[in-house]
Write a protein that holds these residues in place. Structure first.
Motif, PDB file in Angstrom:
ATOM      1  N   CYS A 169       0.827   4.769   2.307  1.00 51.97           N
ATOM      2  CA  CYS A 169       1.932   5.104   3.218  1.00 51.97           C
ATOM      3  C   CYS A 169       2.471   6.494   2.901  1.00 51.97           C
ATOM      4  O   CYS A 169       2.868   7.220   3.806  1.00 51.97           O
ATOM      5  CB  CYS A 169       3.041   4.070   3.114  1.00 51.97           C
ATOM      6  N   ASP A 170       2.498   6.833   1.622  1.00 57.03           N
ATOM      7  CA  ASP A 170       2.968   8.163   1.228  1.00 57.03           C
ATOM      8  C   ASP A 170       1.942   9.241   1.564  1.00 57.03           C
ATOM      9  O   ASP A 170       2.309  10.359   1.909  1.00 57.03           O
ATOM     10  CB  ASP A 170       3.264   8.204  -0.269  1.00 57.03           C
ATOM     11  N   ASN A 171       0.665   8.899   1.459  1.00 54.29           N
ATOM     12  CA  ASN A 171      -0.417   9.867   1.688  1.00 54.29           C
ATOM     13  C   ASN A 171      -1.511   9.237   2.550  1.00 54.29           C
ATOM     14  O   ASN A 171      -2.588   8.900   2.037  1.00 54.29           O
ATOM     15  CB  ASN A 171      -1.019  10.312   0.354  1.00 54.29           C
ATOM     16  N   PRO A 172      -1.293   9.092   3.850  1.00 57.77           N
ATOM     17  CA  PRO A 172      -2.334   8.497   4.696  1.00 57.77           C
ATOM     18  C   PRO A 172      -3.567   9.390   4.808  1.00 57.77           C
ATOM     19  O   PRO A 172      -4.628   8.954   5.250  1.00 57.77           O
ATOM     20  CB  PRO A 172      -1.650   8.329   6.054  1.00 57.77           C
ATOM     21  N   PHE A 173      -3.429  10.629   4.348  1.00 60.87           N
ATOM     22  CA  PHE A 173      -4.564  11.546   4.352  1.00 60.87           C
ATOM     23  C   PHE A 173      -5.707  11.033   3.483  1.00 60.87           C
ATOM     24  O   PHE A 173      -6.870  11.300   3.763  1.00 60.87           O
ATOM     25  CB  PHE A 173      -4.100  12.933   3.877  1.00 60.87           C
ATOM     26  N   TYR A 174      -5.384  10.272   2.423  1.00 58.73           N
ATOM     27  CA  TYR A 174      -6.422   9.695   1.566  1.00 58.73           C
ATOM     28  C   TYR A 174      -7.350   8.785   2.372  1.00 58.73           C
ATOM     29  O   TYR A 174      -8.570   8.826   2.202  1.00 58.73           O
ATOM     30  CB  TYR A 174      -5.814   8.891   0.425  1.00 58.73           C
ATOM     31  N   VAL A 175      -6.781   7.980   3.241  1.00 58.78           N
ATOM     32  CA  VAL A 175      -7.581   7.067   4.053  1.00 58.78           C
ATOM     33  C   VAL A 175      -8.382   7.865   5.075  1.00 58.78           C
ATOM     34  O   VAL A 175      -9.535   7.547   5.357  1.00 58.78           O
ATOM     35  CB  VAL A 175      -6.687   6.010   4.742  1.00 58.78           C
ATOM     36  N   LEU A 176      -7.779   8.906   5.624  1.00 59.60           N
ATOM     37  CA  LEU A 176      -8.477   9.748   6.591  1.00 59.60           C
ATOM     38  C   LEU A 176      -9.656  10.473   5.944  1.00 59.60           C
ATOM     39  O   LEU A 176     -10.721  10.607   6.554  1.00 59.60           O
ATOM     40  CB  LEU A 176      -7.508  10.747   7.211  1.00 59.60           C
ATOM     41  N   VAL A 177      -9.489  10.909   4.711  1.00 59.39           N
ATOM     42  CA  VAL A 177     -10.600  11.539   3.985  1.00 59.39           C
ATOM     43  C   VAL A 177     -11.728  10.529   3.786  1.00 59.39           C
ATOM     44  O   VAL A 177     -12.906  10.864   3.930  1.00 59.39           O
ATOM     45  CB  VAL A 177     -10.124  12.115   2.633  1.00 59.39           C
ATOM     46  N   GLY A 236       0.816  -1.209   0.000  1.00 54.69           N
ATOM     47  CA  GLY A 236       0.000   0.000   0.000  1.00 54.69           C
ATOM     48  C   GLY A 236       0.845   1.252   0.000  1.00 54.69           C
ATOM     49  O   GLY A 236       0.661   2.127   0.854  1.00 54.69           O
ATOM     50  N   SER A 237       1.780   1.352  -0.927  1.00 57.35           N
ATOM     51  CA  SER A 237       2.721   2.473  -0.918  1.00 57.35           C
ATOM     52  C   SER A 237       2.034   3.822  -1.090  1.00 57.35           C
ATOM     53  O   SER A 237       2.466   4.814  -0.515  1.00 57.35           O
ATOM     54  CB  SER A 237       3.784   2.279  -1.993  1.00 57.35           C
ATOM     55  N   THR A 238       0.966   3.860  -1.842  1.00 53.75           N
ATOM     56  CA  THR A 238       0.235   5.116  -2.021  1.00 53.75           C
ATOM     57  C   THR A 238      -0.310   5.612  -0.695  1.00 53.75           C
ATOM     58  O   THR A 238      -0.245   6.800  -0.389  1.00 53.75           O
ATOM     59  CB  THR A 238      -0.919   4.926  -3.016  1.00 53.75           C
TER      60      THR A 238
END
Length: 61
Positions: free
Chosen positions: A38-46, A34-36
C-alpha cells in the motif's frame, strides 16, 4: 505469464487505491495485511513488468 502480469497490474492498482483510502473499509483491511504494498504499489507494478518481459522472453520463437 501474461496472465500473471495482468493480475499483478490489477493488484498494483488496487494497492494504489487502498493506499490512498479510496476503497473504504475493504482498503483498510487490505493495507493491514499488505502495508508495504500500500505504501509502495510500484513494487507490484515492477513485478508485473518483469512477468511480462519474462513471458515475452520465453515466447520468442
Amino acid at each position: 505469464m501474461y496472465y500473471v502480469a495482468a493480475v499483478l497490474t490489477v493488484l498494483a492498482g488496487l494497492f494504489y487505491a487502498a493506499g490512498n483510502s479510496e476503497l473504504g473499509s475493504w482498503g483498510r483491511d487490505m493495507c493491514q495485511y499488505g502495508s508495504t504494498f500500500c505504501d509502495n504499489p510500484f513494487y507490484v507494478l515492477v513485478g508485473a513488468i518483469l512477468a511480462a518481459v519474462w513471458g515475452r522472453f520465453v515466447s520468442i520463437r
